[in-house]
Design an enzyme around this catalytic site. Structure first.
Site, PDB file in Angstrom:
ATOM      1  N   LEU A 138     -56.744   4.732  24.372  1.00 30.51           N
ATOM      2  CA  LEU A 138     -55.467   5.925  24.482  1.00 30.51           C
ATOM      3  C   LEU A 138     -54.488   5.796  23.573  1.00 30.51           C
ATOM      4  O   LEU A 138     -53.963   4.523  22.903  1.00 30.51           O
ATOM      5  CB  LEU A 138     -54.724   6.800  25.656  1.00 30.51           C
ATOM      6  CG  LEU A 138     -55.562   7.280  26.725  1.00 30.51           C
ATOM      7  CD1 LEU A 138     -54.608   7.255  28.366  1.00 30.51           C
ATOM      8  CD2 LEU A 138     -56.379   8.550  26.417  1.00 30.51           C
ATOM      9  N   ASP A 139     -53.456   6.888  22.911  1.00 28.06           N
ATOM     10  CA  ASP A 139     -52.569   5.828  22.193  1.00 28.06           C
ATOM     11  C   ASP A 139     -51.432   5.695  22.841  1.00 28.06           C
ATOM     12  O   ASP A 139     -51.317   5.174  23.560  1.00 28.06           O
ATOM     13  CB  ASP A 139     -52.068   7.218  20.996  1.00 28.06           C
ATOM     14  CG  ASP A 139     -53.285   8.033  20.191  1.00 28.06           C
ATOM     15  OD1 ASP A 139     -54.032   7.916  19.807  1.00 28.06           O
ATOM     16  OD2 ASP A 139     -52.692   9.271  19.889  1.00 28.06           O
ATOM     17  N   LYS A 140     -50.928   4.266  21.702  1.00 26.57           N
ATOM     18  CA  LYS A 140     -50.303   3.268  22.896  1.00 26.57           C
ATOM     19  C   LYS A 140     -48.917   4.440  23.290  1.00 26.57           C
ATOM     20  O   LYS A 140     -48.567   4.311  24.389  1.00 26.57           O
ATOM     21  CB  LYS A 140     -49.430   2.372  21.352  1.00 26.57           C
ATOM     22  CG  LYS A 140     -48.100   2.444  21.406  1.00 26.57           C
ATOM     23  CD  LYS A 140     -47.026   1.487  20.861  1.00 26.57           C
ATOM     24  CE  LYS A 140     -45.677   0.878  21.497  1.00 26.57           C
ATOM     25  NZ  LYS A 140     -45.039   0.126  20.232  1.00 26.57           N
TER      26      LYS A 140
END
Length: 323
Positions: A138-140
């Site tokens: 998942l993106d940060k």
């Protein structure tokens, strides 16, 4: 090193690469270029930042090499919210702000470092030393459900499930405006933005097929809407790119929200300011369903909205009710 007359006009990165080849055991030109851009090169004691700067004969050039970094992530005591765990896998609720694996700019303090502290012995050799156990990301600044493999068998099976889309993933996204229709599909090949390589975009050439299905969970007038999104494909930033492409960017998106949306005019001033100041994309991986990679059992996990997104929804609900 002193630049000789024959180096006149050469690019600084080319000159330094060739001059340092023996001393650095063949440091690549791309690495030298990155070091110059990072301010690690100098000419006559003055920093050089442009890799293409022409070399000046008679000047002394220097390149500072940062100390080598440990290639293997180290365990770090970072709290984890674990939803399920057995000998083959861990399912967890990733908070926004936590990077999944080490990368330039985030060498530690990542989910991988946290998982290694929790189950280092189980992860040895699983999926590579830099990303042990990682089968998806998942993106940060995206929160929500993730699964990490603890055995080679689980890593292989889960990797295949994600590659073949043989699983169920549902996201909650708070977007500007109210999509019309309120449920549907967004298609469009996704690739690198032609003018900004750090962004993705819907492109007509050299992109990969992408399909996002969405349904409106709750509308807040015409100012904002909470959408449930399902991915038929898994491209980089897919939900963020597709929704921005159709004119409904995610609230708080630092990359794809390029201006104040027209829909913001439909909200009260204080609420509009709160939404515009939201520090991350309002995107949450709400559910993840898959078959256990060893037992074959159907599993499904959910994570509640984090407090920051829940707070936005509560404020939006009050604003709509007050009107």
């Amino acid at each position: 090193m002193l630049a000789p007359p024959e180096a006149a006009g050469l690019r600084a990165d080319r000159f330094l690469t060739d001059s340092l080849s023996a001393a650095t055991n063949g440091l690549s030109r791309s690495r030298v270029k990155a070091l110059i851009e990072a301010g690690q090169a100098s000419r006559g004691g003055v920093r050089v930042h442009d890799p293409a700067e022409p070399v000046r004969p008679g000047e002394v050039y220097a390149l500072r090499l940062p100390p080598p970094e440990d290639a293997v992530p180290q365990p770090q005591d970072i709290p984890l919210t674990i939803l399920f765990e057995d000998r083959h896998l861990i399912v967890l609720d990733k908070p926004a702000g936590l990077v999944v694996h080490p990368a330039p700019g985030n060498r530690d303090g990542t989910l991988v470092n946290a998982v290694l502290a929790h189950a280092a012995e189980d992860l040895t050799g699983i999926g590579g030393e830099k990303r042990p156990g990682i089968v998806h990301r998942l993106d940060k600044d995206t929160s929500g459900v993730m699964v990490v493999a603890k055995s080679e068998r689980a890593h292989t099976a889960l990797s295949e499930a994600f590659a073949n889309r043989d699983l169920d993933r549902e996201y909650l996204a708070l977007v500007w405006g109210l999509p019309h229709p309120t449920a549907g599909e967004i298609t469009g090949d996704i690739g690198r933005h032609p003018m900004d390589r750090k962004r993705m975009a819907v492109v007509t050439r050299n992109g990969k097929h992408a399909l996002t299905r969405y349904a409106t969970e709750r509308a807040f007038g015409t100012g904002c809407a909470l959408l449930r999104c399902r991915l038929a494909t898994g491209r980089t930033h897919q939900i963020r790119v597709h929704l921005a492409h159709v004119g409904h960017p995610l609230v708080g998106d630092p990359v794809y929200l390029r201006r104040i949306p027209a829909a913001a005019r439909n909200l009260s001033g204080p609420l509009r300011e709160m939404l515009m100041a939201f520090p991350r994309q309002a995107l949450h991986a709400a559910t993840l369903g898959f078959r256990h990679p060893v037992t074959g059992e159907a599993l499904s996990f959910s994570a509640a909205l984090p407090p920051d997104m829940a707070g936005l929804l509560a404020a939006l609900g009050r604003d709509v009710t007050d009107r």
